[in-house]
Structure formats: C-alpha cells, structure tokens
Design a protein around this motif. Structure first.
Motif, PDB file in Angstrom:
ATOM      1  N   GLU A  82      66.168  41.903 -17.359  1.00  0.00           N
ATOM      2  CA  GLU A  82      66.950  42.987 -17.794  1.00  0.00           C
ATOM      3  C   GLU A  82      66.061  44.096 -16.483  1.00  0.00           C
ATOM      4  N   MET A  83      64.166  43.639 -15.920  1.00  0.00           N
ATOM      5  CA  MET A  83      63.468  43.920 -15.238  1.00  0.00           C
ATOM      6  C   MET A  83      63.627  43.627 -14.057  1.00  0.00           C
ATOM      7  N   ARG A 138      56.624  39.828 -22.075  1.00  0.00           N
ATOM      8  CA  ARG A 138      56.868  38.874 -21.920  1.00  0.00           C
ATOM      9  C   ARG A 138      58.023  38.384 -20.928  1.00  0.00           C
ATOM     10  N   LEU A 139      58.079  38.433 -20.284  1.00  0.00           N
ATOM     11  CA  LEU A 139      59.392  38.416 -18.874  1.00  0.00           C
ATOM     12  C   LEU A 139      60.415  37.099 -18.292  1.00  0.00           C
ATOM     13  N   CYS A 170      64.611  46.188 -11.015  1.00  0.00           N
ATOM     14  CA  CYS A 170      63.840  46.400 -10.077  1.00  0.00           C
ATOM     15  C   CYS A 170      64.795  45.983  -8.196  1.00  0.00           C
ATOM     16  N   ALA A 171      66.045  45.080  -9.011  1.00  0.00           N
ATOM     17  CA  ALA A 171      66.933  45.733  -7.767  1.00  0.00           C
ATOM     18  C   ALA A 171      67.717  45.917  -7.658  1.00  0.00           C
ATOM     19  N   ARG A 172      67.739  47.261  -8.487  1.00  0.00           N
ATOM     20  CA  ARG A 172      68.944  48.689  -8.118  1.00  0.00           C
ATOM     21  C   ARG A 172      67.708  49.527  -7.564  1.00  0.00           C
ATOM     22  N   LEU A 229      63.807  32.569 -17.316  1.00  0.00           N
ATOM     23  CA  LEU A 229      63.705  34.515 -17.379  1.00  0.00           C
ATOM     24  C   LEU A 229      64.175  35.026 -18.970  1.00  0.00           C
ATOM     25  N   THR A 230      63.699  35.875 -19.440  1.00  0.00           N
ATOM     26  CA  THR A 230      64.094  35.832 -21.138  1.00  0.00           C
ATOM     27  C   THR A 230      64.967  37.243 -20.999  1.00  0.00           C
TER      28      THR A 230
END
Length: 94
Positions: free
Chosen positions: A40-41, A23-24, A45-47, A34-35
C-alpha cells in the motif's frame, strides 16, 4: 539499487517503519518481501511520484511556451526520477 548500498536502503526503510509504526517488509535470511502495508505504501508513493512528474511536464510546457513568446531557451523546473515500475524491482519485491 539506485546508487545506494543495500545496507543504506535497509537502514532507511527500518527508520521509516519505526517512524510510522508499521512493518513494510518481511525479512528472512533468504528473501525480503513487501507486507500488505508495504504494498500500500509503495502504491501510494508511486502515485505521488507520478503526480510530481506530471506537474513537472505541465510546468515545463508552460515555461517553454512563455519563453518561446519571449524568445528565450526552455528548461526544466523540477526533476523527480520515477522508479515505481514493478519490473524494475528485485523479483521478491515485485
């Protein structure tokens, strides 16, 4: 958000959560946050988006230099829009 309806974004996030088994987002009737896994996701993804944008700038620079050497116009190679600025997120997602 970014030209997509809230329902469309929600469906895509739900599909992603189901796909990865994590679950995000924590959803309530009043808010969405955000969880820890979601944070972390998002960070990862931003990186990735930042790396693609950096690679695009390097490639565009190389192409521009090559075209200048040949006397041609320069142009872009790949466009990735980066929307990972936390200030751009709704307050309960930043």
């Amino acid at each position: 958000m970014l030209g997509y309806s809230k329902a469309a974004v929600s469906r895509q996030i739900a599909k992603l959560e189901q796909s990865i088994g994590v679950r995000l987002l924590d959803r309530t009737t009043r808010s969405v946050t955000l969880t820890p896994a979601g944070r972390e996701m998002y960070a990862r993804c931003a990186r990735i988006v930042e790396e693609v944008n950096d690679a695009n700038q390097v490639m565009t620079g190389m192409l521009s230099a090559a075209r200048r050497a040949q006397g041609q116009r320069s142009g872009g190679i790949l466009a990735v829009r980066s929307h990972h600025d936390p200030a751009a997120l709704p307050p309960d997602l930043s």
